[in-house]
Design an enzyme around this catalytic site. Sequence first.
Site, PDB file in Angstrom:
ATOM      1  N   SER A 169      40.614  47.272  49.928  1.00 18.77           N
ATOM      2  CA  SER A 169      39.860  46.255  49.197  1.00 18.77           C
ATOM      3  C   SER A 169      39.635  45.021  50.068  1.00 18.77           C
ATOM      4  O   SER A 169      39.040  45.121  51.137  1.00 18.77           O
ATOM      5  CB  SER A 169      40.583  45.912  47.893  1.00 18.77           C
ATOM      6  OG  SER A 169      39.804  45.081  47.062  1.00 18.77           O
ATOM      7  N   ASP A 191      34.029  53.566  42.049  1.00 16.77           N
ATOM      8  CA  ASP A 191      34.471  52.195  42.311  1.00 16.77           C
ATOM      9  C   ASP A 191      33.413  51.202  41.818  1.00 16.77           C
ATOM     10  O   ASP A 191      32.282  51.209  42.311  1.00 16.77           O
ATOM     11  CB  ASP A 191      34.713  52.020  43.812  1.00 16.77           C
ATOM     12  CG  ASP A 191      35.434  50.734  44.171  1.00 16.77           C
ATOM     13  OD1 ASP A 191      35.484  49.818  43.339  1.00 16.77           O
ATOM     14  OD2 ASP A 191      35.952  50.673  45.305  1.00 16.77           O
ATOM     15  N   HIS A 209      38.444  52.242  42.121  1.00 18.74           N
ATOM     16  CA  HIS A 209      38.784  51.345  43.223  1.00 18.74           C
ATOM     17  C   HIS A 209      40.212  51.540  43.749  1.00 18.74           C
ATOM     18  O   HIS A 209      40.509  51.209  44.890  1.00 18.74           O
ATOM     19  CB  HIS A 209      38.599  49.902  42.755  1.00 18.74           C
ATOM     20  CG  HIS A 209      38.752  48.876  43.837  1.00 18.74           C
ATOM     21  ND1 HIS A 209      37.972  48.865  44.964  1.00 18.74           N
ATOM     22  CD2 HIS A 209      39.611  47.818  43.959  1.00 18.74           C
ATOM     23  CE1 HIS A 209      38.319  47.846  45.735  1.00 18.74           C
ATOM     24  NE2 HIS A 209      39.320  47.200  45.153  1.00 18.74           N
TER      25      HIS A 209
END
Length: 444
Positions: free
Chosen positions: A309, A355, A385
Amino acid sequence: MRFPVHSAGARSAWSAALLALAVAVATALAGGAVTARAAVTVRAADELLSQGKPATASSVENTGTPASAAVDGNVATRWSSAFSDPQWLRVDLGATATISQVVLNWEAAYGRAFQIQTSADALTWTTVYVTVAGTGGVQTLPVTGTGRYVRMLGLARGTAYGYSLREFQVYGSGGGTTPPPGSGTIPDPTIASLEATAGPLATATYTVPNPSGYKAGTITYPTAGGSYPGIVLMPGYQGTQQNLSWLGPRLASWGFVVVNVDTNTLSDTPDQRGTEIRAAGTQLLNLSNATGNPISGKVNGTLGVSGHSMGGGGTMVALRDDSRFKAGAPLAPYHTSPNFAGVTKPTFFLTCASDVAAPGATYARPWYNSMTQAEKLYIEVPGDHLCPMTGYGNKAKQGKWLVSFFSRWLRDDTRFTPFLCGTQRDADRTNPSLVTQWTDTCPF
């Protein structure tokens, strides 16, 4: 954009008497080793064994003068030590060799008193050359000895600075024909071994003492001897080391020294995480170059990085801005205002098909397309995600791909290429339950 929470659960004085005694003892132990300065010649029968091999030092002056610079074949680079005595630089020839000459190409900071030593295990050393009248410049030293490891042990400096070698060249026969650095104890990989929860090497952990530039770090490393590439792991927004706790041991068991870090604050930006990645890489190298800790001598100077991320965005920042990082794997990466067209390092984008926080089509895919000078791999897998995190996604496949990627690009171990760029990849690439997109720059 709203993000999901990623948390899961000057120098010591040496008296003339002491120095003379040390040299006398060393000379006796070496059986009267040669002390005269030899002419600058290399016999035709000698083979250069040391170039490109793993090098380690007792210290480095700074990150720009690593041990590896003394064996890279480039006289424009150099290793330099701390400004104190004693100091050493050693090279791992990869296998036992017969040593006939050592060439020292000194920078201005040279050794006045030093020894050349050989060893079979980097623990017990035999002295094959001693001098107390080093002159600097280029010194070609005739020696007679055998060993896998060869080191220069500096006892007294010729200047107020440290020891500095442009090149440390070991000549002889044998050695040389070994797998890439850090892979000598790693067997040929198979699908079964790469998809297992752990690789062939036993590992241990070490908590980073006094983290510098980041909050905390845990190092997982192979307990076997030798030196290995280092890898920094960076969590995502609101995340901790737990995010990628599955990946550290997996990589370490395949021959990497991995530091899994916590950020200074849970909401650090991708750029801040990039800075923290660089700080963690620096500290990993410093620990390897220091003594008195289990990481001493474990890192061969090569660095990689992987982050999730915002940590994936930080991974891209580190690849773009820090030449020490040779390859990276951003996992479901996020960065709001990136410009990564200049990234030329091998990069593996792992994204998640469902995601909504960092869709691959919005972030990773445009970055991939912009990087026209890099070897690249893009794999999208089912999941949201969190799919690269601990407890999510298919870790057998993810682990196989990540181990193969870093083995190929941090160790240049082409035994792992078929799992990313050959027939061994096809069963994964063509299975829509495992992979929803696969793009690469094969062959590599």
